[in-house]
Design an enzyme around this catalytic site. Structure first.
Site, PDB file in Angstrom:
ATOM      1  N   ASN A 159      60.809  13.861 133.278  1.00  0.00           N
ATOM      2  CA  ASN A 159      59.626  13.020 133.524  1.00  0.00           C
ATOM      3  C   ASN A 159      58.783  12.777 132.270  1.00  0.00           C
ATOM      4  O   ASN A 159      58.175  11.719 132.135  1.00  0.00           O
ATOM      5  CB  ASN A 159      58.795  13.533 134.709  1.00  0.00           C
ATOM      6  CG  ASN A 159      58.226  14.910 134.489  1.00  0.00           C
ATOM      7  OD1 ASN A 159      58.676  15.641 133.617  1.00  0.00           O
ATOM      8  ND2 ASN A 159      57.242  15.270 135.277  1.00  0.00           N
ATOM      9  N   GLU A 260      56.933  26.403 133.343  1.00  0.00           N
ATOM     10  CA  GLU A 260      55.989  25.330 133.698  1.00  0.00           C
ATOM     11  C   GLU A 260      56.616  24.629 134.891  1.00  0.00           C
ATOM     12  O   GLU A 260      57.537  23.831 134.728  1.00  0.00           O
ATOM     13  CB  GLU A 260      55.820  24.354 132.531  1.00  0.00           C
ATOM     14  CG  GLU A 260      55.185  24.950 131.284  1.00  0.00           C
ATOM     15  CD  GLU A 260      53.671  25.079 131.374  1.00  0.00           C
ATOM     16  OE1 GLU A 260      53.085  24.621 132.375  1.00  0.00           O
ATOM     17  OE2 GLU A 260      53.089  25.670 130.462  1.00  0.00           O
ATOM     18  N   CYS A 294      53.929  16.364 137.090  1.00  0.00           N
ATOM     19  CA  CYS A 294      53.681  17.660 137.743  1.00  0.00           C
ATOM     20  C   CYS A 294      52.215  17.848 138.097  1.00  0.00           C
ATOM     21  O   CYS A 294      51.896  18.592 139.005  1.00  0.00           O
ATOM     22  CB  CYS A 294      54.146  18.787 136.832  1.00  0.00           C
ATOM     23  SG  CYS A 294      53.415  18.666 135.193  1.00  0.00           S
ATOM     24  N   GLU A 469      51.236  26.457 127.583  1.00  0.00           N
ATOM     25  CA  GLU A 469      51.710  25.656 126.453  1.00  0.00           C
ATOM     26  C   GLU A 469      50.536  24.842 125.924  1.00  0.00           C
ATOM     27  O   GLU A 469      49.627  24.496 126.678  1.00  0.00           O
ATOM     28  CB  GLU A 469      52.854  24.732 126.892  1.00  0.00           C
ATOM     29  CG  GLU A 469      54.118  25.513 127.211  1.00  0.00           C
ATOM     30  CD  GLU A 469      55.321  24.634 127.513  1.00  0.00           C
ATOM     31  OE1 GLU A 469      55.144  23.490 127.973  1.00  0.00           O
ATOM     32  OE2 GLU A 469      56.445  25.105 127.277  1.00  0.00           O
TER      33      GLU A 469
HETATM   34  P1  NAP Z   1      64.776  20.410 137.653  1.00  0.00           P
HETATM   35  O1  NAP Z   1      65.740  19.851 138.599  1.00  0.00           O
HETATM   36  O2  NAP Z   1      64.330  21.807 137.842  1.00  0.00           O
HETATM   37  O3  NAP Z   1      65.401  20.223 136.202  1.00  0.00           O
HETATM   38  C1  NAP Z   1      64.699  20.619 135.041  1.00  0.00           C
HETATM   39  C2  NAP Z   1      65.704  20.985 133.964  1.00  0.00           C
HETATM   40  O4  NAP Z   1      66.479  22.094 134.416  1.00  0.00           O
HETATM   41  C3  NAP Z   1      66.705  19.881 133.648  1.00  0.00           C
HETATM   42  O5  NAP Z   1      67.022  19.941 132.278  1.00  0.00           O
HETATM   43  C4  NAP Z   1      67.913  20.283 134.478  1.00  0.00           C
HETATM   44  O6  NAP Z   1      69.125  19.793 133.961  1.00  0.00           O
HETATM   45  C5  NAP Z   1      67.872  21.787 134.341  1.00  0.00           C
HETATM   46  N1  NAP Z   1      68.562  22.519 135.399  1.00  0.00           N
HETATM   47  C6  NAP Z   1      68.827  22.138 136.658  1.00  0.00           C
HETATM   48  N2  NAP Z   1      69.451  23.136 137.339  1.00  0.00           N
HETATM   49  C7  NAP Z   1      69.605  24.157 136.468  1.00  0.00           C
HETATM   50  C8  NAP Z   1      70.158  25.458 136.540  1.00  0.00           C
HETATM   51  N3  NAP Z   1      70.684  25.929 137.674  1.00  0.00           N
HETATM   52  N4  NAP Z   1      70.138  26.238 135.431  1.00  0.00           N
HETATM   53  C9  NAP Z   1      69.589  25.792 134.298  1.00  0.00           C
HETATM   54  N5  NAP Z   1      69.025  24.565 134.149  1.00  0.00           N
HETATM   55  C10 NAP Z   1      69.025  23.761 135.224  1.00  0.00           C
HETATM   56  O7  NAP Z   1      63.446  19.535 137.600  1.00  0.00           O
HETATM   57  P2  NAP Z   1      63.341  17.970 137.362  1.00  0.00           P
HETATM   58  O8  NAP Z   1      63.603  17.285 138.626  1.00  0.00           O
HETATM   59  O9  NAP Z   1      64.111  17.551 136.153  1.00  0.00           O
HETATM   60  O10 NAP Z   1      61.812  17.862 136.935  1.00  0.00           O
HETATM   61  C11 NAP Z   1      60.801  17.682 137.836  1.00  0.00           C
HETATM   62  C12 NAP Z   1      60.092  18.999 138.099  1.00  0.00           C
HETATM   63  O11 NAP Z   1      59.520  19.478 136.883  1.00  0.00           O
HETATM   64  C13 NAP Z   1      58.939  18.805 139.037  1.00  0.00           C
HETATM   65  O12 NAP Z   1      58.871  19.853 139.955  1.00  0.00           O
HETATM   66  C14 NAP Z   1      57.725  18.824 138.114  1.00  0.00           C
HETATM   67  O13 NAP Z   1      56.531  19.177 138.743  1.00  0.00           O
HETATM   68  C15 NAP Z   1      58.162  19.817 137.089  1.00  0.00           C
HETATM   69  N6  NAP Z   1      57.392  19.653 135.837  1.00  0.00           N
HETATM   70  C16 NAP Z   1      56.487  20.622 135.523  1.00  0.00           C
HETATM   71  C17 NAP Z   1      55.714  20.467 134.376  1.00  0.00           C
HETATM   72  C18 NAP Z   1      54.694  21.505 134.000  1.00  0.00           C
HETATM   73  O14 NAP Z   1      54.217  21.464 132.865  1.00  0.00           O
HETATM   74  N7  NAP Z   1      54.330  22.425 134.873  1.00  0.00           N
HETATM   75  C19 NAP Z   1      55.890  19.347 133.548  1.00  0.00           C
HETATM   76  C20 NAP Z   1      56.833  18.398 133.917  1.00  0.00           C
HETATM   77  C21 NAP Z   1      57.592  18.570 135.072  1.00  0.00           C
HETATM   78  P3  NAP Z   1      69.769  18.458 134.584  1.00  0.00           P
HETATM   79  O15 NAP Z   1      68.756  17.384 134.402  1.00  0.00           O
HETATM   80  O16 NAP Z   1      70.966  18.278 133.754  1.00  0.00           O
HETATM   81  O17 NAP Z   1      70.021  18.744 136.005  1.00  0.00           O
END
Ligand code: NAP
Length: 489
Positions: A159, A260, A294, A469
């Site tokens: 994102n 995060e 997020c 962060e």
């Molecule tokens: P996600 O599905 O958890 O994926 C995040 C990252 O983790 C991607 O690089 C993904 O790779 C990787 N990943 C997925 N499954 C994994 C596993 N089993 N082991 C290791 N890595 C793995 O989240 P997303 O859909 O990309 O992002 C949206 C989420 O991020 C939302 O919940 C949002 O709130 C959160 N977010 C939080 C913040 C904060 O600062 N708190 C900031 C931005 C976003 P792939 O893409 O290759 O699957």
């Protein structure tokens, strides 16, 4: 397939392992697609165990050299990286819109935000100080040293493909750590372009590696990074489900972990709020990046006396939004990142309707524009039990409910494990402090919908994460504290 850039070298269809750009993957190849039209835009190597271990080896080997640089020498490289990001901001923004879909002006703003972390930590790296303590024995001196953690790894989401990268990589490098990055499968091109500029700025071989791959590969790479005893810190931004898995996997080596994770931000509008300010804040918080942030307002709570006026004003503001391709002039809402994301948003809206919510605006995919676009949506008469109120929707959906008292609003707002960000609007000074202190969030924002800069500590409480962060705290996370006792004096 590639996009026309001023500097075409920023379009990198390779991974980066130990200073080498690698075009073949041990797991084959996958396509990065443009979420606006679903067409492939790049073919990237799918990496796995071999490449992850290669990157760990290279990062370990590069560590002594990188730590032998003075903080100022590291700062000069980071400063050159920062200047290169600014110089190529237009290209980097184009790459982001092409692979992520967000409107070009938002992509440009993210590039500047991403650059700000590099600038900040170039400076902050020079201010990592230890301490000399009062000694309790005259024959000893007691010192506290701050030393780099060692090899670091980061896994980032789609994102904010550039800002989430620099928010991790810049403090790690500034502190003297080497780094292995695994960007999201949907948005690796932004990460690779930034890595290209970092290498160009003078980063020595092996200090930064970028592992590319699909979700299947992420599932294989995750345990290698989290279980390796050579990797001393893992920093993850993404969903709570994956974060918890990585925390569990990291337990075997007791490594430092920063998380995060997702939010479910409440936004409370009290009777005494300035309606104009509250509407502007709600729009800015909710609809940036098509609601895929997020910290975006997930559930809107409006006090009874002001409810109808707020609803009318927000409806008119939502009517001004323009859905379309991020490159199109005037577009404010781009596509959702993928089909799964769109299905989740639609499921939240259908669930709310089934449970009695009223649809005021939108409420369905904008299929006439493309398969992954969703109409800006307003739902009212929602209840805390509905998915839109209890889970992160991650789309352009605004669910609004009314409340009677301050205590009721705080109780509803705090009824979530996702304590990342919370917002409220009031002009009453007493309430400002009462509510600000009562909200159980890592970030509380009053009378505004926008707050992110490199100078603030960003992070959540409860299940929204571990660590911070940005700001001074962001570099502390990449340092170990060593007690050094000098005796025999
Ligand atoms: P996600 O599905 O958890 O994926 C995040 C990252 O983790 C991607 O690089 C993904 O790779 C990787 N990943 C997925 N499954 C994994 C596993 N089993 N082991 C290791 N890595 C793995 O989240 P997303 O859909 O990309 O992002 C949206 C989420 O991020 C939302 O919940 C949002 O709130 C959160 N977010 C939080 C913040 C904060 O600062 N708190 C900031 C931005 C976003 P792939 O893409 O290759 O699957």
């Amino acid at each position: 397939m590639s996009i026309q850039l001023n500097n075409q070298a920023l379009w990198c269809e390779f991974g980066l392992i130990g200073g080498d750009w690698v075009s073949n993957g041990s797991q084959g190849f996958y396509h990065v697609v443009n979420p606006s039209d679903g067409k492939p835009i790049a073919e990237l190597p799918r990496m796995g165990k071999t490449e992850a271990e290669g990157a760990i080896h290279a990062a370990t080997k590069a560590l002594p050299e990188w730590q032998a640089f003075t903080a100022k020498e590291r700062a000069l490289i980071l400063r050159r990286w920062y200047e290169a990001i600014l110089e190529h901001a237009d290209d980097l923004a184009k790459i982001m819109t092409y692979e992520q879909g967000k409107p070009l002006h938002e992509a440009k703003a993210e590039i500047l935000y991403a650059a700000s972390f590099v600038e900040w930590y170039a400076e902050e790296g020079k201010r990592v100080h230890g301490e000399i303590l009062q000694t309790s024995r005259l024959d000893q001196r007691h010192l506290v040293l701050k030393q780099p953690v060692g090899v670091g790894a980061g896994i980032t989401p789609w994102n904010f493909p550039s800002a989430m990268l620099t928010r991790k990589v810049a403090p790690a490098l500034a502190a003297g750590c080497t780094f292995i990055l695994k960007p999201a499968e949907d948005t690796p091109m932004s990460a690779l372009a930034l890595a290209r500029l970092a290498i160009h700025a003078g980063l020595p071989r092996g200090v930064l590696s970028v592992l590319t791959g699909s979700r299947e590969d992420a599932i294989a790479i995750g345990p290698i990074l989290s279980k390796s005893p050579l990797v001393r810190k893992l920093s993850f931004t993404g969903s709570a489900a994956v974060g918890k898995k990585l925390l569990e996997q990291s337990a075997s080596t007791v490594k430092k972990v920063s998380l995060e994770l997702g939010g479910c931000a409440p936004l409370i509008v009290f009777n005494d709020a300035d309606i104009k300010v509250a509407v502007a804040g709600t729009m800015a918080s909710k609809f940036r990046n098509a609601g895929q942030t997020c910290v975006c307002a997930n559930r809107i709570l409006v006090q009874k006396n002001i409810y109808n006026r707020f609803l009318e004003a927000i409806e008119s503001a939502v009517s001004e939004l323009k859905v379309g391709d991020g490159f199109e002039e005037g577009v404010t809402i781009g596509p959702l990142i993928n089909k799964k994301g769109l299905e989740k948003v639609d499921e939240h809206v259908r669930d709310a309707e089934r449970k009695g919510a009223t649809l005021i605006k939108g409420g369905k995919p904008a299929s006439h524009i493309g398969e992954q676009f969703y109409e800006p949506t307003i739902l009212h008469n929602v209840e805390p039990s509905m998915l839109v109120m209890s889970e992160e929707t991650f789309g352009p959906v605004l669910p609004i409910m009314s409340f009677d008292t301050e205590e009721e609003a705080i109780a509803i707002a705090n009824d979530t494990p996702a304590g990342l960000a919370g917002y409220f609007f009031t002009q009453d000074a007493g309430r400002l402090f009462r509510v600000g202190e009562a909200l159980e969030y890592g970030i509380v924002v009053a009378n505004s919908g926008i707050f992110s800069t490199e100078t603030i500590p960003f992070g959540g409480v409860k299940e929204a994460g571990l660590g911070r962060e940005g700001a001074r705290q962001g570099i502390e996370e990449w340092c170990e504290t060593k007690f050094f006792c000098v005796g025999g004096l």
